[in-house]
Design a protein around this motif. Structure first.
Motif, PDB file in Angstrom:
ATOM      1  N   GLY A 151       0.814  -1.209   0.000  1.00 20.56           N
ATOM      2  CA  GLY A 151       0.000   0.000   0.000  1.00 20.56           C
ATOM      3  C   GLY A 151       0.850   1.262   0.000  1.00 20.56           C
ATOM      4  N   LEU A 152       1.915   1.282   0.809  1.00 23.70           N
ATOM      5  CA  LEU A 152       2.796   2.451   0.863  1.00 23.70           C
ATOM      6  C   LEU A 152       3.553   2.646  -0.448  1.00 23.70           C
ATOM      7  CD1 LEU A 152       4.251   2.109   4.477  1.00 23.70           C
ATOM      8  CD2 LEU A 152       2.575   3.770   3.672  1.00 23.70           C
ATOM      9  N   LEU A 153       4.055   1.545  -1.019  1.00 26.32           N
ATOM     10  CA  LEU A 153       4.787   1.660  -2.284  1.00 26.32           C
ATOM     11  C   LEU A 153       3.871   2.133  -3.399  1.00 26.32           C
ATOM     12  CD1 LEU A 153       7.027  -1.556  -2.170  1.00 26.32           C
ATOM     13  CD2 LEU A 153       7.720   0.799  -1.760  1.00 26.32           C
ATOM     14  N   LEU A 154       2.645   1.615  -3.416  1.00 28.73           N
ATOM     15  CA  LEU A 154       1.709   2.024  -4.468  1.00 28.73           C
ATOM     16  C   LEU A 154       1.322   3.487  -4.316  1.00 28.73           C
ATOM     17  CD1 LEU A 154       0.168   0.941  -6.901  1.00 28.73           C
ATOM     18  CD2 LEU A 154      -1.738   0.384  -5.377  1.00 28.73           C
ATOM     19  N   SER A 155       1.187   3.959  -3.088  1.00 31.13           N
ATOM     20  CA  SER A 155       0.857   5.371  -2.892  1.00 31.13           C
ATOM     21  C   SER A 155       1.987   6.274  -3.381  1.00 31.13           C
ATOM     22  CB  SER A 155       0.570   5.648  -1.414  1.00 31.13           C
ATOM     23  OG  SER A 155       1.751   5.557  -0.626  1.00 31.13           O
ATOM     24  N   SER A 156       3.233   5.792  -3.321  1.00 29.97           N
ATOM     25  CA  SER A 156       4.365   6.582  -3.807  1.00 29.97           C
ATOM     26  C   SER A 156       4.332   6.736  -5.324  1.00 29.97           C
ATOM     27  CB  SER A 156       5.687   5.926  -3.374  1.00 29.97           C
ATOM     28  OG  SER A 156       5.791   5.860  -1.968  1.00 29.97           O
ATOM     29  N   VAL A 157       3.760   5.740  -6.023  1.00 25.50           N
ATOM     30  CA  VAL A 157       3.678   5.814  -7.478  1.00 25.50           C
ATOM     31  C   VAL A 157       2.825   7.000  -7.914  1.00 25.50           C
ATOM     32  CG1 VAL A 157       2.869   4.615  -9.552  1.00 25.50           C
ATOM     33  CG2 VAL A 157       4.049   3.343  -7.744  1.00 25.50           C
ATOM     34  N   PHE A 158       1.770   7.278  -7.134  1.00 26.12           N
ATOM     35  CA  PHE A 158       0.844   8.352  -7.498  1.00 26.12           C
ATOM     36  C   PHE A 158       1.169   9.668  -6.782  1.00 26.12           C
ATOM     37  CE2 PHE A 158      -1.455   4.347  -8.025  1.00 26.12           C
ATOM     38  CZ  PHE A 158      -1.888   4.478  -9.341  1.00 26.12           C
ATOM     39  N   ALA A 159       2.346   9.744  -6.163  1.00 28.99           N
ATOM     40  CA  ALA A 159       2.708  10.961  -5.432  1.00 28.99           C
ATOM     41  C   ALA A 159       2.872  12.127  -6.401  1.00 28.99           C
ATOM     42  CB  ALA A 159       4.002  10.743  -4.649  1.00 28.99           C
ATOM     43  N   LEU A 160       2.444  13.304  -5.944  1.00 25.07           N
ATOM     44  CA  LEU A 160       2.596  14.508  -6.751  1.00 25.07           C
ATOM     45  C   LEU A 160       4.065  14.916  -6.811  1.00 25.07           C
ATOM     46  CD1 LEU A 160      -0.436  16.480  -5.300  1.00 25.07           C
ATOM     47  CD2 LEU A 160      -0.274  15.528  -7.606  1.00 25.07           C
ATOM     48  N   PRO A 161       4.499  15.512  -7.896  1.00 23.89           N
ATOM     49  CA  PRO A 161       5.897  15.948  -7.991  1.00 23.89           C
ATOM     50  C   PRO A 161       6.209  17.005  -6.953  1.00 23.89           C
ATOM     51  CG  PRO A 161       4.616  16.882  -9.781  1.00 23.89           C
ATOM     52  CD  PRO A 161       3.731  15.889  -9.096  1.00 23.89           C
ATOM     53  N   GLU A 162       7.459  16.995  -6.501  1.00 25.69           N
ATOM     54  CA  GLU A 162       7.864  17.960  -5.483  1.00 25.69           C
ATOM     55  C   GLU A 162       7.903  19.365  -6.084  1.00 25.69           C
ATOM     56  OE1 GLU A 162      11.621  18.856  -2.477  1.00 25.69           O
ATOM     57  OE2 GLU A 162      11.652  17.145  -3.833  1.00 25.69           O
ATOM     58  N   ARG A 163       7.459  20.333  -5.301  1.00 25.83           N
ATOM     59  CA  ARG A 163       7.540  21.720  -5.755  1.00 25.83           C
ATOM     60  C   ARG A 163       8.337  22.526  -4.740  1.00 25.83           C
ATOM     61  NH1 ARG A 163       3.647  25.294  -3.484  1.00 25.83           N
ATOM     62  NH2 ARG A 163       2.349  24.284  -1.916  1.00 25.83           N
ATOM     63  N   ARG A 164       9.052  23.518  -5.200  1.00 23.16           N
ATOM     64  CA  ARG A 164       9.847  24.393  -4.339  1.00 23.16           C
ATOM     65  C   ARG A 164       9.469  25.822  -4.666  1.00 23.16           C
ATOM     66  NH1 ARG A 164      12.367  21.526  -0.459  1.00 23.16           N
ATOM     67  NH2 ARG A 164      13.962  23.132  -0.304  1.00 23.16           N
ATOM     68  N   GLU A 165       8.798  26.498  -3.741  1.00 23.44           N
ATOM     69  CA  GLU A 165       8.289  27.836  -4.032  1.00 23.44           C
ATOM     70  C   GLU A 165       9.094  28.941  -3.390  1.00 23.44           C
ATOM     71  OE1 GLU A 165       4.200  28.099  -3.072  1.00 23.44           O
ATOM     72  OE2 GLU A 165       3.549  27.010  -4.857  1.00 23.44           O
ATOM     73  N   ARG A 166       9.852  28.593  -2.349  1.00 23.32           N
ATOM     74  CA  ARG A 166      10.542  29.673  -1.678  1.00 23.32           C
ATOM     75  C   ARG A 166      11.972  29.275  -1.337  1.00 23.32           C
ATOM     76  NH1 ARG A 166       6.893  27.525   2.075  1.00 23.32           N
ATOM     77  NH2 ARG A 166       7.809  26.799   4.009  1.00 23.32           N
ATOM     78  N   LYS A 167      12.841  30.244  -1.399  1.00 22.23           N
ATOM     79  CA  LYS A 167      14.228  30.031  -1.010  1.00 22.23           C
ATOM     80  C   LYS A 167      14.395  30.343   0.454  1.00 22.23           C
ATOM     81  CE  LYS A 167      15.938  29.410  -5.275  1.00 22.23           C
ATOM     82  NZ  LYS A 167      16.799  28.315  -5.705  1.00 22.23           N
TER      83      LYS A 167
END
Length: 420
Positions: free
Chosen positions: A396-412
């Motif tokens: 279940g955990l591995l499958l949830s990682s497949v559908f994870a949203l891409p990482e975003r970086r908005e602030r420095k």
């Protein structure tokens, strides 16, 4: 090169010294082998040198390849205890180095601050959290008011013993056996005094924090991700812990039955349905201190527990406990990834408290208890069910990682994780 004393390590503000300290910190605060190796390899690549990292529950081996030389380091470590605050801060430092938001000198200074910081919650809070978790779990297991009260008393005693035994290395090794023995004796004493129905519920709830369900789940996850040595070592450690606790329980049962013969069982006084959900909240409050989470993260810890428990309960009602474990793990995994995407913070803040309510530690205890009662068939069957539940969690955990949203970086700059 074997590294045992940090004073002999490369300087903390050098790339090599920083990577060594980051690897040790991540391991100490509860990062599994596959995640630690991925993150450390990425950081090393960002800093301009090659790295081979091999993580075990009690050792980290790192081989660093630079242009003109090669260095190998072996770090002896203890199996890490989860510290959500420090884990989040260490992960944040690594991520900011990866994204060029912090140089090595800045990262090294902040990492030193993290490792030297005092625990967020002191011994008193930790002892009380043992009792709160035991109280909540007893109600989840169907206990009545007397069983919940008895379980909380045993949980407090186990927490107090955990603090006292940590002051000496020998008593630390004996702690699982001593805790199981005391819990078994107390279960019979409290059953004799209150006349409650189930010594078993009281015993397993009082010892629930010590049961290595999370270790089993992490070990299976490491095996599933081809970290075979680390996964096997974790499962072996969990098996030995069950054996140590089993000895204490066996002796405690014999003496408890002799000293405090149980009275004729009374009918359970069923508690209102809403107390089951209240118990999940109570257990979640206990997890805040047990996992050294910040007070501002308490809402996320409680929410994670509610989401994991409700989804697993719903799945179990539809297709049985194995499917319930899978649905619960997939749901909390997906929610934790969404939390990371929206809040720009490590998903472990929600993932660990959520998954802890799903791990099959109580099933392992039930298997051990059946074997001690010489019911070998039931013990082996329960052990097999425990492994299936653990595998369901991992998938279940591995499958949830497949559908994870891409990482975003908005602030420095410095995110919230670095501030107490």
């Amino acid at each position: 090169m074997s590294v045992a004393d940090e004073s002999r390590w490369p300087a903390a503000d050098t790339p090599t010294g920083f990577v060594l300290r980051l690897a040790k910190a991540l391991h100490t605060y509860g990062t599994p082998a596959y995640e630690l190796e991925r993150l450390i390899n990425s950081v090393a690549k960002r800093l301009g040198f090659g790295l081979e990292c091999f993580s075990l529950p009690t050792m980290i081996t790192l081989s660093l390849f630079e242009q003109d030389r090669h260095s190998s380091f072996v770090i002896r470590v203890s199996p890490g205890d989860i510290n959500l605050e420090k884990l989040a801060r260490a992960n944040s430092i690594a991520e900011r180095v990866l994204h060029g938001e912090m140089n090595v000198s800045q990262a090294a200074r902040e990492l030193v601050e993290v490792t030297r910081a005092a625990p967020r919650w002191g011994n008193t809070a930790v002892v009380f959290s043992f009792g709160l978790v035991s109280l909540g779990v007893a109600r989840v297991f169907g206990g009545d008011w007397a069983e919940c009260l008895s379980s909380s008393i045993i949980g407090f005693m186990v927490g107090l013993l955990a603090i006292l035994s940590s002051r000496n290395i020998v008593t630390g090794y004996l702690f699982p056996t001593m805790a199981a023995f005391i819990a078994a004796c107390l279960s019979y004493l409290l059953a004799h005094l209150t006349g409650h129905a189930s010594v078993y519920i009281t015993l397993v709830s009082g010892l629930i924090v010590l049961l290595p369900g999370l270790t089993i789940t992490v070990g299976l996850g490491e095996l599933a991700t081809q970290n075979l040595v680390s996964g096997t070592a974790r499962l072996a450690g969990a098996a030995i812990l069950f054996v140590l606790m089993g000895f204490g329980i066996a002796v405690g049962d014999l003496l408890g039955e002799y000293w405090f013969p149980t009275l004729p069982q009374k009918a359970l006084k069923l508690l209102p349905w809403w107390t089951e959900w209240l118990s999940v909240v109570i257990a979640g409050i206990g997890f805040v201190a047990l996992f050294q989470a910040r007070l501002r993260d308490a809402i996320w810890v409680l929410l994670a527990g509610m989401i994991a428990y409700s989804s697993a309960r719903y799945g179990s009602s539809l297709a049985g406990p194995i499917a319930g474990a899978f649905i619960g793990a997939f749901t909390i995994g997906a929610v934790s990834h969404l939390f990371r995407f929206v809040m720009l913070r490590p998903n472990s803040i929600m993932l660990v408290p959520g998954i802890i309510l799903l791990v099959p530690g109580s099933m392992g205890f039930r298997s051990l208890h059946a074997l001690l009662e010489k019911d070998v068939l039931a013990g082996l069957d329960t052990a097999f069910q425990m492994m299936l539940a653990g595998v369901s969690l991992v998938i279940g955990l591995l499958l949830s990682s497949v559908f994870a949203l891409p990482e975003r970086r908005e602030r420095k700059g410095v995110p919230d994780e670095v501030h107490p």
